[in-house]
Write a protein that holds these residues in place. Sequence first.
Motif, PDB file in Angstrom:
ATOM      1  N   LEU A  39      11.214  61.749 -24.255  1.00  0.00           N
ATOM      2  CA  LEU A  39      10.018  61.131 -23.702  1.00  0.00           C
ATOM      3  C   LEU A  39       9.934  59.734 -24.302  1.00  0.00           C
ATOM      4  O   LEU A  39       9.815  59.576 -25.520  1.00  0.00           O
ATOM      5  N   HIS A  40      10.026  58.716 -23.446  1.00  0.00           N
ATOM      6  CA  HIS A  40      10.051  57.331 -23.921  1.00  0.00           C
ATOM      7  C   HIS A  40       9.116  56.494 -23.056  1.00  0.00           C
ATOM      8  O   HIS A  40       9.300  56.402 -21.848  1.00  0.00           O
ATOM      9  N   ASN A  41       8.091  55.925 -23.695  1.00  0.00           N
ATOM     10  CA  ASN A  41       7.106  55.108 -22.980  1.00  0.00           C
ATOM     11  C   ASN A  41       6.513  55.862 -21.785  1.00  0.00           C
ATOM     12  O   ASN A  41       6.332  55.295 -20.699  1.00  0.00           O
ATOM     13  N   LEU A  92      23.731  47.742 -19.010  1.00  0.00           N
ATOM     14  CA  LEU A  92      22.343  47.728 -19.465  1.00  0.00           C
ATOM     15  C   LEU A  92      22.160  48.812 -20.513  1.00  0.00           C
ATOM     16  O   LEU A  92      22.439  49.976 -20.260  1.00  0.00           O
ATOM     17  N   MET A  93      21.728  48.416 -21.690  1.00  0.00           N
ATOM     18  CA  MET A  93      21.536  49.369 -22.778  1.00  0.00           C
ATOM     19  C   MET A  93      20.071  49.360 -23.189  1.00  0.00           C
ATOM     20  O   MET A  93      19.383  48.340 -23.123  1.00  0.00           O
ATOM     21  N   GLU A  94      19.599  50.524 -23.631  1.00  0.00           N
ATOM     22  CA  GLU A  94      18.203  50.662 -24.029  1.00  0.00           C
ATOM     23  C   GLU A  94      18.098  51.687 -25.147  1.00  0.00           C
ATOM     24  O   GLU A  94      18.758  52.724 -25.111  1.00  0.00           O
ATOM     25  N   ASP A  95      17.281  51.392 -26.136  1.00  0.00           N
ATOM     26  CA  ASP A  95      17.027  52.335 -27.225  1.00  0.00           C
ATOM     27  C   ASP A  95      15.905  53.266 -26.784  1.00  0.00           C
ATOM     28  O   ASP A  95      14.760  52.840 -26.610  1.00  0.00           O
ATOM     29  N   LEU A  96      16.247  54.542 -26.604  1.00  0.00           N
ATOM     30  CA  LEU A  96      15.254  55.516 -26.144  1.00  0.00           C
ATOM     31  C   LEU A  96      14.519  56.208 -27.282  1.00  0.00           C
ATOM     32  O   LEU A  96      13.705  57.090 -27.051  1.00  0.00           O
ATOM     33  N   GLY A  97      14.827  55.842 -28.515  1.00  0.00           N
ATOM     34  CA  GLY A  97      14.155  56.464 -29.645  1.00  0.00           C
ATOM     35  C   GLY A  97      14.678  57.866 -29.912  1.00  0.00           C
ATOM     36  O   GLY A  97      15.792  58.216 -29.521  1.00  0.00           O
TER      37      GLY A  97
END
Length: 289
Positions: A150-152, A35-40
């Motif tokens: 800090l993401h969402n 599972l991959m996610e762009d955290l900014g």
Amino acid sequence: KDVKSLHRAMIWGTVIIGAMMIGVTSLGVLSAGVLMEDLGDRTIYRIARGKEAEHLELYRKIVRSLAEFQVRGTAALDADSQEIRIFTRPMLLWETGYCRENFFRRLCGIVLSPEREAQLDRELLVLAQENERSPYLLIHRDFQSQNILLHNGRIRFVDYQGARLAPYAYDLAALLKDPYMALPSAMRDELCMEYRNALAGLDYPVPEEEFRRHYTLASLQRNMQALGAYGFLSLVKGKMRYLDYAAPCLEFLIDGLERSPVAFPLLKELCANAREVLPGRINHYRGAE
């Protein structure tokens, strides 16, 4: 039947076994998930640097997230019988030796006699032994403002490849005595209390006196590791920007030695010497860029 036939058989055998191993590995990858996610890029460093005191609530959220990561992460490892690296005494001594070599000797130019080297060995061994006596939890090991995002609305951690079981206060020390930031002393004290309360809320209470001891000694360990890294990265790897953080990190180490429940007289003397020579040494290396 002959040497040539034997070699041919060995080659084909190697090819077949290699193909089988690739197939097994591929099945393993396909049967699992990544599972991959762009955290900014909203790191705590970018959000709060220069206005740290305005972000007390953000830091409260971080220390609560840290406590949860440590306690629940350790419990998950125990439940699944997962193997993980442990911060053993040799590793603790490696960190402080890294500081001796790359900060005191390489960056500050401080050379000790064999007798004083032996005395420093003894003091660093005591520091390692004291940290070993602290309770161990899962730690991130580089828990500073550039590795926390800090993401969402959620606190997220990155660059945790160094995670291991270690003295639990090490990560908190890395966060609150982060040379990239300038948290007021009163704010650090308040966040220590927030962290202890978070641990207690996770059924991991630590008496205040014990916590202060653990935190102070873990801070010495962490600050020495960071100073070693700044010396190595700047003078060996040529990343001279890390020189900017050596002086504030040294002040954290000096403050920790003043507060330490265990005396480290030679280390304290070396830090005083380093404080005197460091500005000139940094100017020298800056001029050589």
